[in-house]
Motif scaffolding. Structure first.
Motif, PDB file in Angstrom:
ATOM      1  N   ARG A  21       6.809  -9.983  -6.758  1.00  0.00           N
ATOM      2  CA  ARG A  21       6.942  -9.963  -5.251  1.00  0.00           C
ATOM      3  C   ARG A  21       6.526  -9.749  -4.548  1.00  0.00           C
ATOM      4  NH1 ARG A  21      12.314  -8.004  -8.116  1.00  0.00           N
ATOM      5  NH2 ARG A  21      11.466  -6.606  -8.584  1.00  0.00           N
ATOM      6  N   VAL A  22       5.493  -9.392  -5.735  1.00  0.00           N
ATOM      7  CA  VAL A  22       3.983  -8.755  -4.684  1.00  0.00           C
ATOM      8  C   VAL A  22       3.078  -8.610  -5.467  1.00  0.00           C
ATOM      9  CG1 VAL A  22       5.529  -6.898  -4.052  1.00  0.00           C
ATOM     10  CG2 VAL A  22       4.143  -6.488  -5.250  1.00  0.00           C
ATOM     11  N   ALA A  23       1.253  -9.110  -4.571  1.00  0.00           N
ATOM     12  CA  ALA A  23       0.941  -9.555  -4.958  1.00  0.00           C
ATOM     13  C   ALA A  23      -0.234  -8.258  -5.621  1.00  0.00           C
ATOM     14  CB  ALA A  23      -0.007  -9.845  -4.191  1.00  0.00           C
ATOM     15  N   LYS A  24      -0.028  -7.060  -5.329  1.00  0.00           N
ATOM     16  CA  LYS A  24      -0.453  -6.180  -5.593  1.00  0.00           C
ATOM     17  C   LYS A  24       0.000  -5.216  -5.223  1.00  0.00           C
ATOM     18  CE  LYS A  24      -4.973  -6.668  -3.580  1.00  0.00           C
ATOM     19  NZ  LYS A  24      -6.834  -6.308  -3.542  1.00  0.00           N
ATOM     20  N   ILE A  25      -0.545  -3.991  -6.227  1.00  0.00           N
ATOM     21  CA  ILE A  25      -0.325  -2.324  -5.052  1.00  0.00           C
ATOM     22  C   ILE A  25      -1.633  -2.127  -5.180  1.00  0.00           C
ATOM     23  CG2 ILE A  25       0.879  -0.496  -5.153  1.00  0.00           C
ATOM     24  CD1 ILE A  25       3.214  -2.306  -7.100  1.00  0.00           C
ATOM     25  N   VAL A  26      -1.678  -1.257  -4.038  1.00  0.00           N
ATOM     26  CA  VAL A  26      -3.141  -0.640  -3.122  1.00  0.00           C
ATOM     27  C   VAL A  26      -2.213   0.855  -3.455  1.00  0.00           C
ATOM     28  CG1 VAL A  26      -4.628  -0.016  -1.853  1.00  0.00           C
ATOM     29  CG2 VAL A  26      -4.500  -2.895  -2.302  1.00  0.00           C
ATOM     30  N   VAL A  27      -3.151   1.812  -4.325  1.00  0.00           N
ATOM     31  CA  VAL A  27      -2.583   3.542  -4.636  1.00  0.00           C
ATOM     32  C   VAL A  27      -3.490   4.163  -3.478  1.00  0.00           C
ATOM     33  CG1 VAL A  27      -1.778   5.072  -5.510  1.00  0.00           C
ATOM     34  CG2 VAL A  27      -1.547   2.786  -6.491  1.00  0.00           C
ATOM     35  N   THR A  75       1.139  -1.079  -0.086  1.00  0.00           N
ATOM     36  CA  THR A  75      -0.376  -0.309  -0.062  1.00  0.00           C
ATOM     37  C   THR A  75       0.473   1.397  -0.452  1.00  0.00           C
ATOM     38  OG1 THR A  75      -1.738  -0.993   1.109  1.00  0.00           O
ATOM     39  CG2 THR A  75      -1.974   1.262   0.937  1.00  0.00           C
ATOM     40  N   VAL A  76       0.527   1.854  -1.290  1.00  0.00           N
ATOM     41  CA  VAL A  76       1.736   3.090  -1.467  1.00  0.00           C
ATOM     42  C   VAL A  76       0.524   4.468  -1.398  1.00  0.00           C
ATOM     43  CG1 VAL A  76       3.924   2.572  -2.326  1.00  0.00           C
ATOM     44  CG2 VAL A  76       1.600   2.905  -3.973  1.00  0.00           C
ATOM     45  N   SER A  77       0.950   5.812  -1.408  1.00  0.00           N
ATOM     46  CA  SER A  77       0.450   7.255  -1.309  1.00  0.00           C
ATOM     47  C   SER A  77       0.384   6.922  -2.370  1.00  0.00           C
ATOM     48  CB  SER A  77       0.591   7.729  -0.602  1.00  0.00           C
ATOM     49  OG  SER A  77       2.154   8.125  -0.642  1.00  0.00           O
ATOM     50  N   VAL A  78      -0.384   7.780  -3.007  1.00  0.00           N
ATOM     51  CA  VAL A  78      -0.322   8.782  -4.765  1.00  0.00           C
ATOM     52  C   VAL A  78       1.269   9.373  -4.729  1.00  0.00           C
ATOM     53  CG1 VAL A  78      -0.904   9.935  -5.785  1.00  0.00           C
ATOM     54  CG2 VAL A  78      -2.986   9.447  -5.325  1.00  0.00           C
ATOM     55  N   THR A  79       1.391  10.767  -3.593  1.00  0.00           N
ATOM     56  CA  THR A  79       2.709  10.715  -3.652  1.00  0.00           C
ATOM     57  C   THR A  79       3.608   9.715  -3.597  1.00  0.00           C
ATOM     58  OG1 THR A  79       1.733  12.499  -2.156  1.00  0.00           O
ATOM     59  CG2 THR A  79       4.231  12.482  -2.707  1.00  0.00           C
ATOM     60  N   GLU A  80       3.925   8.558  -3.005  1.00  0.00           N
ATOM     61  CA  GLU A  80       5.452   7.961  -3.355  1.00  0.00           C
ATOM     62  C   GLU A  80       4.913   7.235  -4.008  1.00  0.00           C
ATOM     63  OE1 GLU A  80       6.585   3.804  -0.133  1.00  0.00           O
ATOM     64  OE2 GLU A  80       4.624   5.091   0.317  1.00  0.00           O
ATOM     65  N   PHE A  81       3.776   6.605  -4.618  1.00  0.00           N
ATOM     66  CA  PHE A  81       3.561   6.082  -6.266  1.00  0.00           C
ATOM     67  C   PHE A  81       3.520   6.464  -7.128  1.00  0.00           C
ATOM     68  CE2 PHE A  81       1.368   4.965 -10.193  1.00  0.00           C
ATOM     69  CZ  PHE A  81       1.549   3.475 -10.503  1.00  0.00           C
ATOM     70  N   ALA A  92       7.225   8.625  -7.142  1.00  0.00           N
ATOM     71  CA  ALA A  92       8.407   8.399  -6.434  1.00  0.00           C
ATOM     72  C   ALA A  92       8.542   7.306  -7.086  1.00  0.00           C
ATOM     73  CB  ALA A  92       8.401   9.003  -5.762  1.00  0.00           C
ATOM     74  N   LYS A  93       8.227   5.810  -6.922  1.00  0.00           N
ATOM     75  CA  LYS A  93       8.432   4.882  -7.162  1.00  0.00           C
ATOM     76  C   LYS A  93       7.918   4.170  -7.716  1.00  0.00           C
ATOM     77  CE  LYS A  93       9.722   4.564  -2.018  1.00  0.00           C
ATOM     78  NZ  LYS A  93       9.492   3.937  -0.505  1.00  0.00           N
ATOM     79  N   CYS A  94       7.046   4.274  -8.958  1.00  0.00           N
ATOM     80  CA  CYS A  94       6.585   3.730 -10.027  1.00  0.00           C
ATOM     81  C   CYS A  94       7.479   2.727 -10.938  1.00  0.00           C
ATOM     82  CB  CYS A  94       5.138   5.002 -10.661  1.00  0.00           C
ATOM     83  SG  CYS A  94       6.114   5.594 -12.128  1.00  0.00           S
ATOM     84  N   LEU A  95       8.185   3.116 -11.091  1.00  0.00           N
ATOM     85  CA  LEU A  95       8.632   2.016 -11.918  1.00  0.00           C
ATOM     86  C   LEU A  95       9.741   0.939 -11.344  1.00  0.00           C
ATOM     87  CD1 LEU A  95      10.998   4.731 -14.554  1.00  0.00           C
ATOM     88  CD2 LEU A  95       9.048   3.117 -15.147  1.00  0.00           C
ATOM     89  N   SER A  96       9.862   0.824 -10.139  1.00  0.00           N
ATOM     90  CA  SER A  96      10.398   0.120  -9.077  1.00  0.00           C
ATOM     91  C   SER A  96       9.867  -1.215  -8.778  1.00  0.00           C
ATOM     92  CB  SER A  96      11.165   0.736  -8.262  1.00  0.00           C
ATOM     93  OG  SER A  96      10.477   0.868  -6.990  1.00  0.00           O
TER      94      SER A  96
END
Length: 89
Positions: free
Chosen positions: A28-34, A7-13, A15-19
């Motif tokens: 390595r992860v099942a899903k990402i929740v923004v 789970t990441v905030s929009v801001t964190e997403f 900054a880190k979207c490519l990784s």
């Protein structure tokens, strides 16, 4: 135990979207929740399956019968001459 859900905030997403995409692609992860202001606004999941490449996707599915050379032209006339740039006459 299954893969983690990140789970990441929009801001964190942002900054880190490519990784994060790499983590999804490499399973390595099942899903990402923004989230925005703590509330989920999007979920990213890896594709359920990967498509096989088009070239070689169906090996052995075609059989050439007889003595045919598939690299030779299919006609004998001079309708076009690709080397000269003539595509029709």
């Amino acid at each position: 135990m299954g893969l983690p859900v990140v789970t990441v905030s929009v801001t964190e997403f942002k900054a880190k979207c490519l990784s994060l995409f790499d983590d999804l692609e490499d399973h390595r992860v099942a899903k990402i929740v923004v989230t925005r202001h703590g509330r989920p606004v999007a979920e990213l999941n890896p594709p359920e399956r990967t498509l096989s490449p088009l070239f070689g996707a169906h090996p052995g599915s075609v059989e050439v019968v007889g003595d045919h050379d598939l690299t030779q032209p299919t006609f004998d006339d001079d309708t076009f001459d690709a080397e000269s740039g003539i595509l029709h006459r």
